[in-house]
Scaffold this motif. Structure first.
Motif, short mmCIF file in Angstrom:
data_model
loop_
_atom_site.label_atom_id
_atom_site.label_comp_id
_atom_site.label_asym_id
_atom_site.label_seq_id
_atom_site.Cartn_x
_atom_site.Cartn_y
_atom_site.Cartn_z
N PRO A 97 4.26 9.37 -3.07
CA PRO A 97 3.20 10.11 -4.52
C PRO A 97 2.17 8.26 -5.15
O PRO A 97 2.77 7.48 -4.57
N GLY A 98 1.52 9.01 -5.50
CA GLY A 98 0.70 7.76 -5.89
C GLY A 98 -0.03 8.32 -7.17
O GLY A 98 -0.51 9.02 -7.75
N ASN A 99 -0.84 7.01 -7.84
CA ASN A 99 -1.35 7.11 -9.31
C ASN A 99 -2.94 6.38 -8.65
O ASN A 99 -3.03 5.38 -8.75
N ARG A 100 -4.49 6.94 -8.97
CA ARG A 100 -5.35 6.78 -8.48
C ARG A 100 -5.44 5.14 -7.63
O ARG A 100 -5.84 4.42 -7.38
N GLY A 101 -4.63 6.11 -6.08
CA GLY A 101 -4.77 5.22 -4.73
C GLY A 101 -3.62 4.44 -4.86
O GLY A 101 -3.46 3.73 -3.46
N TYR A 102 -3.58 3.50 -5.96
CA TYR A 102 -1.82 3.07 -5.72
C TYR A 102 -0.33 3.98 -5.37
O TYR A 102 -0.72 4.52 -6.26
N LYS A 103 -0.33 3.83 -4.54
CA LYS A 103 0.87 4.09 -4.35
C LYS A 103 2.56 3.20 -4.28
O LYS A 103 1.99 2.31 -5.02
N TYR A 104 3.27 4.30 -4.20
CA TYR A 104 4.34 3.41 -4.07
C TYR A 104 5.95 3.93 -3.19
O TYR A 104 5.58 5.30 -2.82
N PHE A 105 6.37 3.71 -2.98
CA PHE A 105 7.44 3.04 -1.48
C PHE A 105 8.90 3.28 -1.67
O PHE A 105 9.37 2.04 -2.45
N GLY A 106 9.94 3.84 -1.60
CA GLY A 106 11.14 3.26 -1.20
C GLY A 106 11.54 2.99 -3.11
O GLY A 106 11.42 4.07 -3.84
N ALA A 107 12.52 1.94 -2.85
CA ALA A 107 13.09 1.95 -4.22
C ALA A 107 11.73 2.21 -5.69
O ALA A 107 12.39 1.85 -6.74
N ALA A 108 10.89 2.11 -4.89
CA ALA A 108 9.63 1.34 -5.69
C ALA A 108 9.25 2.64 -7.39
O ALA A 108 8.80 3.04 -7.88
#
Length: 274
Positions: free
Chosen positions: A115-126
């Protein structure tokens, strides 16, 4: 001792990496991708970035690193992704393959798209950090709209109020309100008559019957009066009727019909005899 050994190994690893760069064994990656004009080197640096991303994605899966370390790792991964895009653009400009056009989407360890918001992605525990989960919570879908046929299916006579009097609730309420209104009107009339100085006879005498009833007719009239008094104790709703002629009973009607039949038979036989 273990902590000191880790520090020593980290320092040693950094020293060896610096020596490799100085000796030329390991070429340092340029800061800008546009500075490199060799397609094989661009491919090499792109694979190097991919390995670094994979390493950091594996590290960020550990939720015990702490919120600040997880945020730093996630920022570093996004920075490497931007750098990878720059190298892919440079590779395309040098006549190499278009990785961004045919490349697969980013997936996490569970096989779901990152998942991401305007190009910024979130990985794993984030993805479980405070304030991040709320960004990707989807609103519940709106309820489906009913068609005109479905809306008209439930419309019947009750919708238009044609059966409101059949439930046995509305009529008693109306009668109760009507009695209260009549009592209020009578009380106001009496007060007005008292202010005017007129005397009101509380016990009004009924009109004398011209043709008094007797027998079953009187009993039927008394029963009707009793039922009316039970339904309307104040006598405000029930109208008053005075019978000025005797009301025949069923027995009186039968006797009258019998007399009429006898007279017809006598007249018939008298005509035959003549």
């Amino acid at each position: 001792m273990a902590r000191n050994a880790e520090k020593a190994m980290t320092t040693l690893a950094r020293w060896r990496a610096a020596k490799e760069v100085e000796s030329g064994e390991k070429e340092r990656r340029p800061y800008l991708a546009s500075e490199c004009h060799s397609l094989p080197k661009c491919e090499k640096f792109r694979l190097e970035i991919i390995r670094e991303i994979s390493k950091k994605v594996a590290q960020i899966q550990n939720a015990g690193l702490g919120e600040f370390r997880i945020r730093d790792l996630n920022d570093e991964i996004n920075k490497l992704l931007r750098e990878k895009r720059h190298w892919e653009n440079q590779i395309s400009a040098l006549g190499g393959p278009h990785y961004r056009r045919y490349g697969p989407k980013m997936f996490d360890a569970e096989g779901r798209e990152v998942p991401g918001n305007r190009g910024y992605k979130y990985f794993g525990a984030a993805k479980d950090l405070p304030g991040v989960r709320e960004l990707f919570e989807q609103d519940p879908p709106p309820p489906p709209r009913k068609t005109r046929a479905e809306l008209m299916k439930d419309i019947d006579a009750e919708y238009y109020g044609y059966r409101d009097d059949e439930d046995g609730v509305l009529i008693p309420l109306e009668e109760k309100i009507e009695r209260a209104a009549l009592q209020k009107a009578v009380q106001e009339w009496r007060e007005k008559m008292a202010r005017d100085g007129r005397i009101i006879d509380e016990e009004e005498e009924d009109d004398d019957e011209i043709y008094p009833l007797s027998g079953p007719a009187r009993e039927a009239a008394e029963d009707a009066k009793t039922r009316a008094a039970e339904n309307d104790p104040l006598g405000l709703l029930a109208p008053r009727f005075t019978a000025h002629v005797p009301v025949p009973t069923q027995q009186d009607v039968q006797e009258a019909l019998l007399r009429k039949r006898k007279q017809e038979l006598l007249q018939k036989y008298a005509g035959v005899a003549n």
